[in-house]
Design an enzyme around this catalytic site. Structure first.
Site, PDB file in Angstrom:
ATOM      1  N   ASN A   1     -12.029  -1.111  -0.938  1.00  0.00           N
ATOM      2  CA  ASN A   1     -11.349  -1.615   0.258  1.00  0.00           C
ATOM      3  C   ASN A   1     -12.154  -1.278   1.503  1.00  0.00           C
ATOM      4  O   ASN A   1     -12.549  -0.116   1.693  1.00  0.00           O
ATOM      5  CB  ASN A   1      -9.964  -0.963   0.386  1.00  0.00           C
ATOM      6  CG  ASN A   1      -9.257  -1.363   1.680  1.00  0.00           C
ATOM      7  OD1 ASN A   1      -8.832  -2.509   1.811  1.00  0.00           O
ATOM      8  ND2 ASN A   1      -9.143  -0.442   2.620  1.00  0.00           N
ATOM      9  N   GLU A   2     -12.403  -2.269   2.324  1.00  0.00           N
ATOM     10  CA  GLU A   2     -13.026  -2.081   3.658  1.00  0.00           C
ATOM     11  C   GLU A   2     -14.132  -1.026   3.641  1.00  0.00           C
ATOM     12  O   GLU A   2     -14.158  -0.111   4.486  1.00  0.00           O
ATOM     13  CB  GLU A   2     -11.952  -1.728   4.697  1.00  0.00           C
ATOM     14  CG  GLU A   2     -10.996  -2.869   4.950  1.00  0.00           C
ATOM     15  CD  GLU A   2     -10.042  -2.669   6.122  1.00  0.00           C
ATOM     16  OE1 GLU A   2      -9.978  -1.559   6.682  1.00  0.00           O
ATOM     17  OE2 GLU A   2      -9.361  -3.649   6.482  1.00  0.00           O
TER      18      GLU A   2
ATOM     19  N   GLU B   1       0.845  -1.201   0.000  1.00  0.00           N
ATOM     20  CA  GLU B   1       0.000   0.000   0.000  1.00  0.00           C
ATOM     21  C   GLU B   1       0.879   1.249   0.000  1.00  0.00           C
ATOM     22  O   GLU B   1       1.988   1.244   0.544  1.00  0.00           O
ATOM     23  CB  GLU B   1      -0.894  -0.020   1.258  1.00  0.00           C
ATOM     24  CG  GLU B   1      -1.760   1.230   1.408  1.00  0.00           C
ATOM     25  CD  GLU B   1      -2.819   1.106   2.508  1.00  0.00           C
ATOM     26  OE1 GLU B   1      -2.835   0.101   3.230  1.00  0.00           O
ATOM     27  OE2 GLU B   1      -3.635   2.045   2.633  1.00  0.00           O
TER      28      GLU B   1
ATOM     29  N   ASN C   1      -6.633   1.500   2.834  1.00  0.00           N
ATOM     30  CA  ASN C   1      -7.391   2.740   3.007  1.00  0.00           C
ATOM     31  C   ASN C   1      -6.988   3.789   1.974  1.00  0.00           C
ATOM     32  O   ASN C   1      -7.797   4.632   1.579  1.00  0.00           O
ATOM     33  CB  ASN C   1      -7.164   3.297   4.424  1.00  0.00           C
ATOM     34  CG  ASN C   1      -7.703   2.360   5.491  1.00  0.00           C
ATOM     35  OD1 ASN C   1      -8.556   1.514   5.220  1.00  0.00           O
ATOM     36  ND2 ASN C   1      -7.208   2.485   6.707  1.00  0.00           N
TER      37      ASN C   1
ATOM     38  N   GLU D   1      -6.108  -9.234   3.506  1.00  0.00           N
ATOM     39  CA  GLU D   1      -5.282  -8.560   4.525  1.00  0.00           C
ATOM     40  C   GLU D   1      -5.289  -9.454   5.755  1.00  0.00           C
ATOM     41  O   GLU D   1      -6.358  -9.684   6.342  1.00  0.00           O
ATOM     42  CB  GLU D   1      -5.823  -7.168   4.872  1.00  0.00           C
ATOM     43  CG  GLU D   1      -5.539  -6.130   3.812  1.00  0.00           C
ATOM     44  CD  GLU D   1      -5.914  -4.716   4.232  1.00  0.00           C
ATOM     45  OE1 GLU D   1      -5.764  -4.359   5.421  1.00  0.00           O
ATOM     46  OE2 GLU D   1      -6.358  -3.964   3.341  1.00  0.00           O
TER      47      GLU D   1
ATOM     48  N   GLN E   1       1.653  -6.184   5.488  1.00  0.00           N
ATOM     49  CA  GLN E   1       1.999  -5.872   4.119  1.00  0.00           C
ATOM     50  C   GLN E   1       3.370  -6.476   3.841  1.00  0.00           C
ATOM     51  O   GLN E   1       3.808  -7.305   4.635  1.00  0.00           O
ATOM     52  CB  GLN E   1       1.965  -4.364   3.935  1.00  0.00           C
ATOM     53  CG  GLN E   1       0.567  -3.798   4.252  1.00  0.00           C
ATOM     54  CD  GLN E   1       0.385  -2.332   3.875  1.00  0.00           C
ATOM     55  OE1 GLN E   1       1.223  -1.697   3.268  1.00  0.00           O
ATOM     56  NE2 GLN E   1      -0.770  -1.775   4.270  1.00  0.00           N
TER      57      GLN E   1
ATOM     58  N   TYR F   1      -6.626  -8.614  11.691  1.00  0.00           N
ATOM     59  CA  TYR F   1      -5.318  -8.379  12.322  1.00  0.00           C
ATOM     60  C   TYR F   1      -5.377  -8.936  13.742  1.00  0.00           C
ATOM     61  O   TYR F   1      -6.267  -8.588  14.520  1.00  0.00           O
ATOM     62  CB  TYR F   1      -4.985  -6.888  12.330  1.00  0.00           C
ATOM     63  CG  TYR F   1      -4.736  -6.361  10.927  1.00  0.00           C
ATOM     64  CD1 TYR F   1      -3.514  -6.603  10.300  1.00  0.00           C
ATOM     65  CD2 TYR F   1      -5.716  -5.671  10.214  1.00  0.00           C
ATOM     66  CE1 TYR F   1      -3.264  -6.151   9.004  1.00  0.00           C
ATOM     67  CE2 TYR F   1      -5.475  -5.212   8.917  1.00  0.00           C
ATOM     68  CZ  TYR F   1      -4.250  -5.459   8.322  1.00  0.00           C
ATOM     69  OH  TYR F   1      -4.011  -5.020   7.050  1.00  0.00           O
TER      70      TYR F   1
HETATM   71  O1  AHR Z   1      -2.887  -2.618   6.225  1.00  0.00           O
HETATM   72  C1  AHR Z   1      -3.138  -1.432   6.933  1.00  0.00           C
HETATM   73  C2  AHR Z   1      -4.586  -0.980   6.837  1.00  0.00           C
HETATM   74  O2  AHR Z   1      -5.404  -1.885   7.527  1.00  0.00           O
HETATM   75  C3  AHR Z   1      -5.176  -0.946   5.456  1.00  0.00           C
HETATM   76  O3  AHR Z   1      -4.924   0.269   4.819  1.00  0.00           O
HETATM   77  C4  AHR Z   1      -6.643  -1.106   5.701  1.00  0.00           C
HETATM   78  O4  AHR Z   1      -7.307  -1.738   4.645  1.00  0.00           O
HETATM   79  C5  AHR Z   1      -6.705  -1.902   6.999  1.00  0.00           C
HETATM   80  O5  AHR Z   1      -7.593  -1.332   7.907  1.00  0.00           O
END
Ligand code: AHR
Length: 502
Positions: free
Chosen positions: A175-176, A30, A75, A295, A352, A247
Site C-alpha cells: 500500500n502506498e 481498513e 497504511n 482509494e 472507506q 482524496y
Molecule cells: O484511507 C485512509 C488512508 O489514506 C489509508 O490508510 C492510506 O492508504 C491513505 O493514505
C-alpha cells in the site's frame, strides 16, 4: 446550441466506450479508527449477530452492493502480521499498531473478513504487507487462503474452520509504498523489485490470482508519474492492475472549482493510462494492465484527527468525516468518470466503507447514511452493460482552478441484454436551473422508467443523527420520450439518475 442557458445530451447506443466492470463499485475496509471495530464488527452491540458482525451495518452495505472489498489496509497493512489475526481469539496478541498509533486486539482477521465478505456477497481483495512483511509472509498468506489442505498454512486454515480454500482472486502488492509516511517506505526501484519477487512467489502458489501493483499515492506526489513507470517496467508481465489513490478537498472553500474536480480526476486517469501504454510498448508486451482506483473519496474536514492518531486506544474516533451535498456531487462525478474511462479503469474502491471517511456512520446501536451514500447507491444499482460516449452541449461557467467548464457532468450506461439504460447528470451550478433535452441518435427507448434526484439549496447541508434524512434522493417526475427526445429541467446543485427501459 440555440439557447445559451439550456443543454443537450445526445445518446447513441453504438458509441460504446467499454463494458463497465462491476468491480468499479467496490469498497475498502481498513483496521483504522472505528471502521472494523465498532463499525463492521462489534460483539457488544445490540445489532451484533452470532459472528459479532453488525446486522444494521451489513444491511446498509448490502444496499450498496460492493462487488469487491479491499482489506486490511491502507497504511495499517504495512506493519501488519497477518498470523496475529487467526486462530482462537483469546490467544491472539494485542499489539501497538504503529500506522494509526492504536491498540489492535486482532479479534478480527483474515477468516472473519472472508465471512464478512460472504455476508455481503463481495469478492475479497487482500493486501499483503510489503513494508515490514517479507515476500515469504505474502506467499504464506496466499497458501493460507488458496491452497488445498495438506500443507502447513493451508492446514492452519482448516483448523480455523474452513476446509475449502477461500479462492481469493484479487491481491494488492502493498500500500502506498511511495509515501514517506508508509511503514517500510521504499523508492520506486526497490519497491518494484520487492513487488516482483512477491508476485512471483504468490503466483507460484496460485497462478490464477490477479495482482494490483502500487501506483503513486496521489497525482500530487513529487515522484509521480516516474514511480508508476518504474514499478510497471519492473513488474509488467506479473500484474493485472496498477493502483491509483486520490482524496479530494475543498479546503479553499471554492465550491465552483470543487464541483469541477472531475476534470482533475480524468486528467489523472489519462496520465496513468499513458504510462501504461508507454510501458506496454517499451516492454514489447502483449499483456495488458488496467487501473485499480482502490482509494478514492472526498477527505479534508477530518484531516487533523488522522495527524493526531489514536493515542494508543482501541477503536478511536478517527477521520469520521461528515459529508455534505457538495461532497456527494463530487462523488457522483467521480462515478461518472469511472464510466467515461471504463476502458482502462476496472476496479475502484471507495475509501472507506464505515465510520472512517465513509458513507455510513455508526453509534453502538444505530446507522446513519451520509449524503455520499446516495450517489453510490444509484450507480451501484443502475450502471451496467456498456458505458457510452455522449455528446454533451451545456452552458459553461468560470472556475478559479480549471478555467472555463461545462455546467453539466454526465455519463450513461447501456445494457442491451437487460433492456436497461441509465443516465447520470450533475448540475454544477450553485444558482441556475438548467433545461435539458436528451436525444437518442439511433433507436429511441420505450420510456424513462425512474427518475431520482439528490439536490438542495445549501451545498454544506448534511445528514445528522438529529436529522438523518436532511439530504436524500427524491423520486421526481420522469419525463416522457416524444419523437426520440425527452425534456426536463435540472435544479442547481443536483445529481439526477434516470433509469430507461429499452
Ligand atoms: O484511507 C485512509 C488512508 O489514506 C489509508 O490508510 C492510506 O492508504 C491513505 O493514505
Amino acid at each position: 446550441m440555440s439557447d445559451p442557458k439550456s443543454a443537450r445530451i445526445l445518446i447513441d447506443s453504438k458509441r460504446v466506450i467499454s463494458e463497465i466492470s462491476p468491480l468499479l463499485f467496490s469498497g475498502f475496509a481498513e483496521h483504522l479508527g472505528r471502521c472494523i471495530y465498532g463499525g463492521i464488527y462489534d460483539p457488544t452491540s445490540p445489532q451484533a449477530n452470532d459472528k459479532g458482525l453488525r446486522e444494521d451495518v451489513l444491511a446498509a452495505l448490502r444496499e450498496l452492493n460492493f462487488r469487491s472489498m479491499r482489506y486490511p489496509g491502507g497504511n495499517f497493512v504495512s506493519g501488519y502480521r497477518w498470523e496475529d489475526g487467526i486462530g482462537p481469539k483469546d490467544q491472539r496478541p494485542a499489539r501497538r499498531e504503529l500506522a494509526w498509533q492504536s491498540i489492535e486486539s486482532n479479534h478480527f482477521g483474515a477468516d472473519e473478513f472472508i465471512r464478512f465478505c460472504r455476508e455481503i456477497d463481495s469478492e475479497p481483495m487482500l493486501a499483503v504487507n510489503l513494508g515490514t512483511g517479507t515476500i515469504q509472509d505474502a506467499a504464506n498468506l496466499v497458501e493460507y487462503c488458496n491452497a488445498p489442505a495438506g500443507t502447513q498454512y493451508a492446514n492452519m486454515r482448516v483448523s480455523n474452520g474452513c476446509e475449502a480454500p477461500y479462492g481469493v482472486k484479487y491481491w494488492c502488492l502493498g500500500n502506498e509504498m511511495d509515501g514517506p509516511w508508509q511503514i517500510g517506505h521504499l523508492d520506486a526501484i526497490d519497491y518494484g523489485k520487492k513487488a516482483r519477487e512477491a508476485a512471483k512467489l504468490m503466483r507460484l502458489h496460485d497462478d490464477s490470482v490477479e495482482l494490483v501493483l502500487c501506483g503513486s499515492s496521489s497525482s500530487l506526489m513529487p515522484t509521480y508519474p516516474e514511480w508508476d513507470r518504474i514499478g510497471l517496467e519492473l513488474c509488467w508481465d506479473l500484474v493485472q492492475y496498477h493502483s491509483m489513490h486520490y482524496y479530494a478537498n475543498n479546503i479553499e472553500d471554492d465550491t465552483p472549482s470543487f464541483l469541477a474536480l472531475s476534470a482533475e480526476f480524468e486528467d489523472y486517469v489519462d496520465t496513468v493510462a499513458a504510462v501504461l501504454r508507454y510501458v506496454k510498448a517499451k516492454t514489447r508486451s502483449k499483456h495488458d494492465v488496467y487501473l485499480s482506483w482502490d482509494e478514492w473519496n472526498v477527505w479534508y474536514k477530518a484531516r487533523e484527527t488522522a495527524d493526531r492518531r489514536g493515542g494508543w486506544t482501541e477503536a478511536p474516533h478517527l477521520i469520521e468525516e461528515v459529508y455534505n451535498l457538495e461532497d456527494a456531487l463530487v462523488v457522483a462525478q467521480w462515478l461518472n468518470v469511472f464510466l467515461r474511462r471504463a476502458d482502462v479503469l476496472k476496479i475502484a474502491c471507495i475509501a472507506q466503507i464505515v465510520n472512517v471517511i465513509a458513507p455510513i456512520l455508526t453509534t453502538r446501536d444505530n446507522v446513519l447514511k451520509q449524503t455520499t451514500f446516495y450517489p453510490l447507491l444509484m450507480f451501484s444499482q443502475m450502471a451496467s452493460g456498456n458505458s457510452l460516449d455522449l455528446l454533451v452541449d451545456a452552458p459553461r461557467y468560470e472556475t478559479k482552478q480549471f478555467g472555463d467548464m461545462p455546467l453539466l457532468d454526465v455519463s450513461a450506461s447501456y445494457d442491451e441484454a437487460a433492456g436497461e439504460h441509465a443516465i447520470f447528470v450533475v448540475n454544477r451550478s450553485l444558482t441556475e436551473r438548467i433545461p435539458i433535452e436528451i436525444c437518442w441518435g439511433d433507436v429511441a427507448p420505450k420510456r424513462i422508467s425512474s427518475a431520482q434526484q439528490l439536490s438542495g439549496n445549501d451545498p454544506k447541508a448534511y445528514n445528522s443523527w438529529e436529522d438523518p434524512n436532511h439530504v436524500t434522493t427524491q423520486a421526481i417526475y420522469a419525463p416522457r420520450i416524444i419523437d426520440g427526445a425527452a425534456q426536463m429541467s435540472l435544479p442547481p446543485l443536483s445529481f439526477t439518475a434516470l433509469g430507461v427501459e429499452l
